[in-house]
Design a protein around this motif. Structure first.
Motif, PDB file in Angstrom:
ATOM      1  N   ASP A 306       0.604  -1.198  -0.114  1.00 21.49           N
ATOM      2  CA  ASP A 306       0.019  -0.043   0.032  1.00 21.49           C
ATOM      3  C   ASP A 306       0.671   1.354  -0.033  1.00 21.49           C
ATOM      4  OD1 ASP A 306       1.003  -0.498   2.524  1.00 21.49           O
ATOM      5  OD2 ASP A 306      -0.733   0.310   3.568  1.00 21.49           O
ATOM      6  N   PHE A 307       1.961   1.327  -0.454  1.00 19.95           N
ATOM      7  CA  PHE A 307       2.948   2.288  -0.547  1.00 19.95           C
ATOM      8  C   PHE A 307       2.362   3.495  -0.930  1.00 19.95           C
ATOM      9  CE2 PHE A 307       6.793   4.716  -2.173  1.00 19.95           C
ATOM     10  CZ  PHE A 307       7.349   4.874  -1.027  1.00 19.95           C
ATOM     11  N   LYS A 314       6.527   9.606   5.835  1.00 17.57           N
ATOM     12  CA  LYS A 314       6.456   8.220   5.927  1.00 17.57           C
ATOM     13  C   LYS A 314       7.111   7.541   4.900  1.00 17.57           C
ATOM     14  CE  LYS A 314       4.257   3.865   7.556  1.00 17.57           C
ATOM     15  NZ  LYS A 314       3.210   3.395   7.649  1.00 17.57           N
ATOM     16  N   ALA A 315       6.713   7.974   3.601  1.00 13.60           N
ATOM     17  CA  ALA A 315       7.084   7.325   2.549  1.00 13.60           C
ATOM     18  C   ALA A 315       8.412   7.884   2.198  1.00 13.60           C
ATOM     19  CB  ALA A 315       6.331   7.683   1.487  1.00 13.60           C
ATOM     20  N   GLN A 316       8.800   9.095   2.449  1.00 16.90           N
ATOM     21  CA  GLN A 316      10.332   9.492   2.381  1.00 16.90           C
ATOM     22  C   GLN A 316      11.325   8.817   3.103  1.00 16.90           C
ATOM     23  OE1 GLN A 316      10.705  13.958   2.453  1.00 16.90           O
ATOM     24  NE2 GLN A 316       9.491  14.225   0.530  1.00 16.90           N
ATOM     25  N   GLU A 317      10.851   8.540   4.441  1.00 14.63           N
ATOM     26  CA  GLU A 317      11.544   7.863   5.236  1.00 14.63           C
ATOM     27  C   GLU A 317      12.109   6.430   4.768  1.00 14.63           C
ATOM     28  OE1 GLU A 317      13.562   8.637   8.210  1.00 14.63           O
ATOM     29  OE2 GLU A 317      13.104  10.711   7.212  1.00 14.63           O
ATOM     30  N   TRP A 318      11.047   5.689   4.210  1.00 19.45           N
ATOM     31  CA  TRP A 318      11.243   4.524   3.626  1.00 19.45           C
ATOM     32  C   TRP A 318      12.098   4.538   2.503  1.00 19.45           C
ATOM     33  CZ3 TRP A 318      10.811   1.992  -0.739  1.00 19.45           C
ATOM     34  CH2 TRP A 318      10.710   0.512  -0.941  1.00 19.45           C
ATOM     35  N   HIS A 376       7.932   8.629  -8.394  1.00 19.56           N
ATOM     36  CA  HIS A 376       8.121   7.640  -9.652  1.00 19.56           C
ATOM     37  C   HIS A 376       7.851   6.304  -9.114  1.00 19.56           C
ATOM     38  CE1 HIS A 376       9.785   5.431 -12.801  1.00 19.56           C
ATOM     39  NE2 HIS A 376      10.743   4.722 -12.057  1.00 19.56           N
ATOM     40  N   ILE A 377       8.283   5.973  -7.824  1.00 20.83           N
ATOM     41  CA  ILE A 377       8.113   4.466  -7.222  1.00 20.83           C
ATOM     42  C   ILE A 377       6.437   4.382  -6.991  1.00 20.83           C
ATOM     43  CG2 ILE A 377       8.657   3.245  -5.099  1.00 20.83           C
ATOM     44  CD1 ILE A 377      11.041   3.680  -6.863  1.00 20.83           C
ATOM     45  N   LYS A 378       5.885   5.291  -6.482  1.00 25.21           N
ATOM     46  CA  LYS A 378       4.410   5.412  -6.410  1.00 25.21           C
ATOM     47  C   LYS A 378       3.805   5.056  -7.828  1.00 25.21           C
ATOM     48  CE  LYS A 378       3.844   8.249  -2.275  1.00 25.21           C
ATOM     49  NZ  LYS A 378       3.054   9.374  -1.689  1.00 25.21           N
ATOM     50  N   GLU A 379       4.023   5.841  -8.848  1.00 25.26           N
ATOM     51  CA  GLU A 379       3.759   5.624  -9.997  1.00 25.26           C
ATOM     52  C   GLU A 379       3.854   4.036 -10.681  1.00 25.26           C
ATOM     53  OE1 GLU A 379       4.432   8.311 -12.834  1.00 25.26           O
ATOM     54  OE2 GLU A 379       3.135   9.911 -12.082  1.00 25.26           O
ATOM     55  N   ARG A 380       5.147   3.654 -10.250  1.00 24.63           N
ATOM     56  CA  ARG A 380       5.645   2.576 -10.950  1.00 24.63           C
ATOM     57  C   ARG A 380       4.978   1.259 -10.389  1.00 24.63           C
ATOM     58  NH1 ARG A 380       8.825  -1.826  -9.845  1.00 24.63           N
ATOM     59  NH2 ARG A 380      10.425  -2.399 -11.512  1.00 24.63           N
ATOM     60  N   GLN A 381       4.560   1.314  -9.150  1.00 30.15           N
ATOM     61  CA  GLN A 381       3.940   0.478  -8.367  1.00 30.15           C
ATOM     62  C   GLN A 381       2.382  -0.083  -8.851  1.00 30.15           C
ATOM     63  OE1 GLN A 381       2.792   1.101  -4.140  1.00 30.15           O
ATOM     64  NE2 GLN A 381       2.945  -1.052  -3.460  1.00 30.15           N
ATOM     65  N   LEU A 382       1.688   1.270  -9.359  1.00 29.72           N
ATOM     66  CA  LEU A 382       0.614   1.220  -9.758  1.00 29.72           C
ATOM     67  C   LEU A 382       0.404   0.727 -11.360  1.00 29.72           C
ATOM     68  CD1 LEU A 382      -0.937   4.646  -8.600  1.00 29.72           C
ATOM     69  CD2 LEU A 382      -1.714   2.388  -7.773  1.00 29.72           C
ATOM     70  N   VAL A 383       1.378   0.961 -12.190  1.00 32.58           N
ATOM     71  CA  VAL A 383       1.588   0.502 -13.426  1.00 32.58           C
ATOM     72  C   VAL A 383       1.876  -0.894 -13.438  1.00 32.58           C
ATOM     73  CG1 VAL A 383       3.145   0.759 -15.712  1.00 32.58           C
ATOM     74  CG2 VAL A 383       2.085   2.678 -14.355  1.00 32.58           C
TER      75      VAL A 383
END
Length: 501
Positions: A306-307, A314-318, A376-383
Motif C-alpha cells: 500500500d506504499f 513516512k514514504a520519504q523515510e522508507w 516515481h516509485i508510487k507510479e511504478r507500483q500502480l503501473v
C-alpha cells in the motif's frame, strides 16, 4: 523464407549485453536457417529505371518508388544503383525476421541490421545475373562469420606486427551507408505512404547537419537539416571505427549545455511526467550513460503493497532508509549516490561500457531527487499492478503496446525528442542529445564545483584519468576565477574515505 523468425526473438538476442554472445547467437541462426531466395535489383535500360523485386519475382512497390523519387530529385543514377543494392539487403533482413514496421521499436531493428551486415559476404551479383539472388537457399555469410569464436582473428600484418583483423567483409563506411539508406527509406515510408504513416521513428537518433545549397552558397550561410545519427546507431551495435583506441581520443569539440540550458530543458518536461523528469535528472546529476541509466535496478519485492497510499513523510523515510535500489541515500554524506555496475545479464540493445563498479555522489538538489524518486516509485507500483509486469528495472515503458516492460535502447532518445518537440527552443536543443547530459555533468563538476579530475574520471567510469583529461581539456580550471561550491566542497573527500571524516 522457409524458417520463421520473428521480432520478439530478434529483440531478445539484441538485448544480450555481451557483443560476442549477441553475434554468436545471430551466427547460429543465420548459418542454419533455410531461405527461399533474396530480393534482387533489376535495371530497365530503356526507361533508365532501377527497381527491386521480391524473391518471388514481384515488384517491391514501395522500395521501387523510393528509388524513383531519388532519380527525380536529380540523384545520379550510379548513386541510385548503390542505394538499391543497400536497400535490398534491408528488405531481406525485414523479411527474414517477419518484421511489421508498425509494431516494432525501429531503433532495435536498425541496430540489429548492423549485426546482420557484419556477418554477410560482400559479394554482389552482376546485373545480368541478379535474379540468382532469388534462388538462394541459405544466407551468404562470410567464412569468419561461420567460424566466429572458434578461430583466432589475430595475425601478422605486412610489417610483421601482431594485429587483430577486422571481423567484417564490409567496411565501417560501407555499413554506415547501408544504415543511412535504410533509415532514409523508413522516413520515406512514414512521409509518403498512407499504410505506413504511423511508423514510430522517434527512437532513431538524429543530429543537425549544415549543408550548402545554391542559395546558401551565394549568401554564405549554410542550411541546417536533420539527418540520422548513423554513428550513434553503429555505436549501439558495438561496431566501432577501425583502430579505435584511447590514443585516438580527441578533446571535446561539441557545444556543451550550461546549467541554465539544462534547467530550461527540465522545465519543458510536463510536471505530471514524473518518470521522464527523474530519468533526465539522473542523467544530469550522475553523468551516467544511457545504457547504464536503463539498467538501474529497483528491488520491487520489498515495496510495501500500500506504499502509494502512504503519508509523504513516512514514504520519504522508507525511500531514504529502507529502499533497495541502485540509487541510495547516504546518511553520512547527506546525499544520494548512484551505484553503477556491469551486469552480465540479457539487457537492452547495446553493450554496457561499465568496466569497474562505481559510486557517484549527487551534487545537485537532494530534496528534488528525493521527491522525484518517491513519486516515481508510487507510479511504478500502480503501473506494475495494472499491467501485471514483473521486473526490477527502475524505468518502464509507457507505450501502449509495451506498457510496464523495461525501457529499450531507443526510449531515452524518443523521450528527449518528445520533450523538445513543439517548443520554441527546439532548434537549439536539436544540437544536443541525451549523451549531452553526461558532458554537462563532467564540465560542471570540473569548472563550477572544482572537483579533482581524478574523481570526475572515476565517476564517469573512464579507464584512466588521461582519457578524462584529454576529452575535457578545454574545461580544466585555469587562471580564470570561476565560481566554486563551498557547501559541498569536502563531499568528495568524505565519500572517497567510505564516509569517514
Amino acid at each position: 523464407m522457409s524458417d520463421k523468425f520473428y521480432y520478439d526473438h530478434l529483440r531478445n538476442i539484441d538485448n544480450t549485453l555481451d557483443n560476442n554472445d549477441r553475434l554468436r547467437a545471430f551466427v547460429q541462426i543465420y548459418s542454419s536457417a533455410k531461405i527461399n531466395g533474396q530480393h534482387y535489383v533489376h535495371f530497365d535500360g530503356k526507361e533508365n529505371l532501377i527497381q527491386i523485386y521480391t524473391p518471388s519475382h514481384k515488384l517491391h512497390y514501395y522500395s521501387s518508388c523510393f528509388l524513383l523519387k531519388q532519380k527525380y530529385t536529380d540523384t545520379p543514377i550510379n548513386t541510385v544503383s548503390r542505394q538499391a543494392q543497400q536497400l535490398r539487403r534491408f528488405l531481406d533482413f525485414l523479411e527474414f525476421w517477419n518484421i511489421d514496421l508498425l509494431q516494432v521499436d525501429t531503433f532495435t531493428v536498425v541496430v540489429s541490421f548492423v549485426s546482420y551486415l557484419r556477418l554477410l559476404k560482400s559479394l554482389r551479383a552482376t546485373p545480368n545475373r541478379a535474379i540468382e539472388w532469388s534462388l538462394l537457399k541459405q544466407l551468404p555469410l562470410h567464412e569468419r562469420a561461420k567460424h566466429f569464436g572458434k578461430v583466432s582473428s589475430i595475425g601478422l600484418n605486412l610489417e610483421g606486427i601482431m594485429v587483430k583483423d577486422r571481423f567484417e567483409d564490409f567496411s565501417y563506411n560501407t555499413i554506415s551507408g547501408f544504415v543511412e539508406t535504410a533509415c532514409n527509406y523508413l522516413v520515406f515510408l512514414k512521409k509518403e505512404t498512407h499504410e505506413l504513416a504511423d511508423i514510430d521513428l522517434t527512437s532513431i537518433p538524429v543530429k543537425q547537419r549544415a549543408i550548402t545549397t545554391t542559395i546558401s552558397g551565394t549568401t554564405g550561410r549554410k542550411t541546417k537539416v536533420m539527418v540520422t545519427n548513423v554513428h550513434a546507431i553503429l555505436s549501439e551495435a558495438s561496431f566501432s571505427l577501425p583502430n579505435a583506441s584511447s590514443d585516438l581520443i580527441q578533446p571535446l569539440s561539441e557545444e556543451v549545455m550550461t546549467e541554465e540550458d539544462v534547467n530550461n530543458f527540465m522545465s519543458l518536461i510536463p510536471s505530471e511526467d514524473i518518470q521522464t523528469r527523474l530519468l533526465f535528472y539522473i542523467l544530469k546529476s550522475f553523468g551516467i550513460r544511457r545504457a547504464e541509466a536503463r539498467n538501474l535496478l529497483f528491488v520491487s519485492k520489498n515495496l510495501p503493497k500500500d506504499f502509494y497510499l502512504w503519508d509523504i513523510n513516512k514514504a520519504q523515510e522508507w525511500v531514504k532508509n529502507e529502499m533497495e535500489c541502485d540509487l541510495s541515500y547516504d546518511n553520512t554524506l547527506k546525499a544520494w549516490v548512484c551505484a553503477v555496475v556491469k551486469r552480465e545479464v540479457s539487457n537492452f540493445q547495446s553493450q554496457n561500457k561499465t568496466v569497474r563498479p562505481r559510486l557517484i555522489p549527487n551534487y545537485f538538489s537532494q530534496q528534488e531527487l528525493t521527491n522525484l524518486l518517491l513519486e516515481h516509485i508510487k507510479e511504478r507500483q500502480l503501473v506494475m499492478e495494472e499491467t501485471r509486469q514483473e521486473h526490477d528495472y527502475l524505468f518502464y515503458s509507457t507505450s501502449n503496446n509495451s506498457k510496464g516492460e523495461a525501457i529499450t535502447g531507443g526510449t531515452i532518445y524518443a523521450r528527449y525528442r518528445s520533450v523538445i518537440s513543439g517548443s520554441e527552443k527546439v532548434d537549439f536543443y536539436l544540437r544536443f542529445s541525451p549523451h549531452s547530459f553526461r558532458h554537462f555533468f563532467a564540465t560542471h563538476l570540473i569548472r563550477i564545483k572544482r572537483k579533482l579530475i581524478y574523481d570526475v574520471s572515476r565517476w564517469l567510469g573512464h579507464r584512466d584519468e588521461k582519457t578524462t583529461r584529454t576529452i575535457y581539456l578545454h574545461y580544466l580550471p585555469g587562471l580564470d576565477n570561476l565560481p566554486s561550491d563551498n557547501k559541498v566542497g569536502d563531499m568528495a573527500a568524505t565519500f572517497k574515505n567510505g564516509g569517514k571524516e
